[in-house]
Design a protein around this motif. Structure first.
Motif, mmCIF file in Angstrom:
data_model
loop_
_atom_site.group_PDB
_atom_site.id
_atom_site.type_symbol
_atom_site.label_atom_id
_atom_site.label_comp_id
_atom_site.label_asym_id
_atom_site.label_seq_id
_atom_site.Cartn_x
_atom_site.Cartn_y
_atom_site.Cartn_z
ATOM 1 N N TYR A 85 -4.178 -8.297 -10.947
ATOM 2 C CA TYR A 85 -3.710 -6.845 -10.733
ATOM 3 C C TYR A 85 -3.087 -6.252 -11.865
ATOM 4 O O TYR A 85 -1.669 -6.546 -12.098
ATOM 5 N N GLN A 86 -3.667 -5.415 -12.625
ATOM 6 C CA GLN A 86 -2.965 -4.708 -13.786
ATOM 7 C C GLN A 86 -2.212 -5.832 -14.722
ATOM 8 O O GLN A 86 -0.975 -5.494 -14.968
ATOM 9 N N GLY A 87 -2.883 -6.821 -14.989
ATOM 10 C CA GLY A 87 -2.258 -7.871 -15.829
ATOM 11 C C GLY A 87 -1.505 -8.647 -15.138
ATOM 12 O O GLY A 87 -1.366 -10.044 -15.963
ATOM 13 N N ARG A 88 -1.147 -8.566 -13.911
ATOM 14 C CA ARG A 88 -0.309 -9.770 -13.174
ATOM 15 C C ARG A 88 -1.226 -10.817 -12.588
ATOM 16 O O ARG A 88 -2.150 -10.260 -11.629
ATOM 17 N N LYS A 89 -1.342 -11.930 -12.524
ATOM 18 C CA LYS A 89 -1.968 -12.802 -11.998
ATOM 19 C C LYS A 89 -1.408 -13.218 -10.573
ATOM 20 O O LYS A 89 -0.398 -13.459 -10.478
ATOM 21 N N GLY A 90 -2.329 -13.963 -9.835
ATOM 22 C CA GLY A 90 -1.957 -14.445 -8.433
ATOM 23 C C GLY A 90 -1.495 -13.394 -7.419
ATOM 24 O O GLY A 90 -0.609 -13.780 -6.596
ATOM 25 N N VAL A 91 -1.830 -12.194 -7.659
ATOM 26 C CA VAL A 91 -1.236 -11.079 -6.511
ATOM 27 C C VAL A 91 -2.289 -11.200 -5.378
ATOM 28 O O VAL A 91 -3.466 -11.381 -5.268
ATOM 29 N N LEU A 92 -1.845 -11.317 -4.153
ATOM 30 C CA LEU A 92 -2.437 -11.455 -3.000
ATOM 31 C C LEU A 92 -2.606 -10.069 -2.325
ATOM 32 O O LEU A 92 -1.248 -9.589 -1.916
ATOM 33 N N ILE A 93 -3.737 -9.868 -1.707
ATOM 34 C CA ILE A 93 -3.905 -8.841 -0.742
ATOM 35 C C ILE A 93 -4.550 -9.009 0.292
ATOM 36 O O ILE A 93 -5.406 -9.952 0.172
ATOM 37 N N PRO A 94 -4.227 -8.368 1.610
ATOM 38 C CA PRO A 94 -5.119 -8.812 2.793
ATOM 39 C C PRO A 94 -6.596 -8.387 2.646
ATOM 40 O O PRO A 94 -7.012 -7.094 2.003
ATOM 41 N N PHE A 95 -7.555 -9.195 2.936
ATOM 42 C CA PHE A 95 -9.013 -9.027 2.994
ATOM 43 C C PHE A 95 -9.441 -8.474 4.252
ATOM 44 O O PHE A 95 -10.129 -8.991 5.283
ATOM 45 N N THR A 96 -8.950 -6.900 4.556
ATOM 46 C CA THR A 96 -9.335 -6.191 5.641
ATOM 47 C C THR A 96 -10.120 -4.890 5.031
ATOM 48 O O THR A 96 -10.095 -4.691 3.837
ATOM 49 N N GLN A 97 -10.601 -4.257 6.255
ATOM 50 C CA GLN A 97 -11.579 -3.102 5.856
ATOM 51 C C GLN A 97 -10.715 -2.001 5.379
ATOM 52 O O GLN A 97 -10.973 -1.359 4.417
ATOM 53 N N ALA A 98 -9.294 -1.867 5.695
ATOM 54 C CA ALA A 98 -8.412 -0.958 5.411
ATOM 55 C C ALA A 98 -7.880 -1.177 3.847
ATOM 56 O O ALA A 98 -8.072 -0.298 3.172
ATOM 57 N N ALA A 99 -7.715 -2.470 3.373
ATOM 58 C CA ALA A 99 -7.198 -2.709 2.176
ATOM 59 C C ALA A 99 -8.304 -2.867 0.955
ATOM 60 O O ALA A 99 -8.339 -2.540 -0.196
ATOM 61 N N VAL A 100 -9.561 -3.425 1.719
ATOM 62 C CA VAL A 100 -10.822 -3.800 0.651
ATOM 63 C C VAL A 100 -11.895 -2.850 1.392
ATOM 64 O O VAL A 100 -12.816 -3.482 2.018
ATOM 65 N N PRO A 101 -12.125 -1.357 1.174
ATOM 66 C CA PRO A 101 -13.124 -0.659 2.132
ATOM 67 C C PRO A 101 -14.567 -0.911 1.364
ATOM 68 O O PRO A 101 -15.627 -0.809 2.060
ATOM 69 N N VAL A 102 -14.650 -1.213 0.216
ATOM 70 C CA VAL A 102 -15.995 -1.617 -0.510
ATOM 71 C C VAL A 102 -16.180 -2.958 -1.042
ATOM 72 O O VAL A 102 -15.176 -3.289 -1.911
ATOM 73 N N VAL A 103 -17.021 -3.683 -0.773
ATOM 74 C CA VAL A 103 -17.446 -4.940 -1.175
ATOM 75 C C VAL A 103 -19.097 -4.885 -1.816
ATOM 76 O O VAL A 103 -19.814 -4.768 -0.837
ATOM 77 N N ASP A 104 -19.014 -4.713 -3.274
ATOM 78 C CA ASP A 104 -20.491 -4.511 -3.679
ATOM 79 C C ASP A 104 -20.774 -5.457 -4.646
ATOM 80 O O ASP A 104 -20.664 -5.671 -5.977
ATOM 81 N N VAL A 105 -21.312 -6.704 -3.846
ATOM 82 C CA VAL A 105 -21.712 -7.954 -4.714
ATOM 83 C C VAL A 105 -22.820 -7.708 -5.937
ATOM 84 O O VAL A 105 -22.450 -7.754 -7.171
ATOM 85 N N PRO A 106 -23.800 -6.961 -5.469
ATOM 86 C CA PRO A 106 -24.800 -6.513 -6.591
ATOM 87 C C PRO A 106 -24.341 -5.665 -7.446
ATOM 88 O O PRO A 106 -24.554 -5.899 -8.744
ATOM 89 N N GLY A 107 -23.273 -4.782 -7.185
ATOM 90 C CA GLY A 107 -22.637 -4.032 -8.468
ATOM 91 C C GLY A 107 -21.652 -4.539 -8.982
ATOM 92 O O GLY A 107 -21.257 -4.255 -10.136
ATOM 93 N N GLY A 108 -21.029 -5.674 -8.613
ATOM 94 C CA GLY A 108 -20.254 -6.538 -9.441
ATOM 95 C C GLY A 108 -18.740 -6.116 -9.261
ATOM 96 O O GLY A 108 -17.896 -6.363 -10.016
ATOM 97 N N PHE A 109 -18.512 -5.477 -7.877
ATOM 98 C CA PHE A 109 -17.291 -5.066 -7.861
ATOM 99 C C PHE A 109 -16.666 -4.992 -6.218
ATOM 100 O O PHE A 109 -17.519 -4.975 -5.570
ATOM 101 N N VAL A 110 -15.300 -4.817 -6.215
ATOM 102 C CA VAL A 110 -14.515 -4.600 -4.786
ATOM 103 C C VAL A 110 -13.929 -3.432 -5.130
ATOM 104 O O VAL A 110 -13.294 -3.273 -6.139
#
Length: 198
Positions: free
Chosen positions: A135-160
């Motif tokens: 995240y912004q150049g920092r490695k190893g940043v942990l975030i919860p994989f919840t609907q609130a924190a990660v509202p969009v998962v677009d595997v075909p589009g190549g992004f979250v």
């Protein structure tokens, strides 16, 4: 089948169970007993494991592998990660379904659509799934994989897409409960919604 070319982790072997070579195994399958449906499982070094018997036991399954006949042999396998090739997994899921391995390498975008990092891994330390990101150049940043924190998962589009406030990456400037200047902030720091499930 030889060692998987595109390995997907299906389980990790835990402690020995009893004296006849059985092992406690944590699975990453929707139905823990389905672990036996994928054929041979492979360790990172290419060793193949065939399931002879499997049964549920609380939050894990108890497995007897062919060729593992006593506790000593079982104990030697503790910590072994088990994989299958991606081609062994069905692709007939509903839209929006994906495997954790599909997330690795995806671009991380903030709420403005700007790229801010990359997904490195999906972890689970017992409190729910967590994305490990750059995240912004920092490695190893942990975030919860919840609907609130990660509202969009677009595997075909190549992004979250992430919500940086819900992910605990920035403070909510509109928080009416925020302490005034000079007031000691006793609120705990860290990711919000960490215990939530997706």
């Amino acid at each position: 089948m030889a060692k998987p070319q595109n390995p997907i982790q299906m389980a990790v072997i835990g402690a020995a169970h009893g004296i006849k070579g059985e092992l406690r195994v944590k699975t990453f399958t929707g139905d823990p007993l389905a672990l036996a449906d994928y054929g041979p499982l492979y360790a990172k070094d290419g060793r193949a494991f065939e399931i002879a018997a499997i049964r549920p036991a609380n939050e894990v399954v108890v497995v007897r592998f062919k060729g593992v006949a006593d506790r000593n042999a079982a104990e030697a396998l503790t910590g072994t990660e088990l994989f299958v090739d991606r081609s062994a997994l069905p692709d007939d899921g509903d839209d929006g379904e994906f495997y954790h391995a599909d997330l690795v390498g995806l671009v991380v975008r903030d709420e403005n659509g700007e790229p801010v990092g990359k997904v490195f891994a999906v972890q689970n330390f017992g409190g729910g799934d967590i994305l490990e990101i750059q995240y912004q150049g920092r490695k190893g940043v942990l975030i919860p994989f919840t609907q609130a924190a990660v509202p969009v998962v677009d595997v075909p589009g190549g992004f979250v897409a992430i919500d940086t406030v819900a992910a605990g990456l920035v403070e909510n400037e509109d928080d009416d409960d925020a302490p005034s200047d000079g007031e000691f902030d006793k609120r705990p720091r860290g990711p919000k919604d960490a215990g939530g499930n997706r």
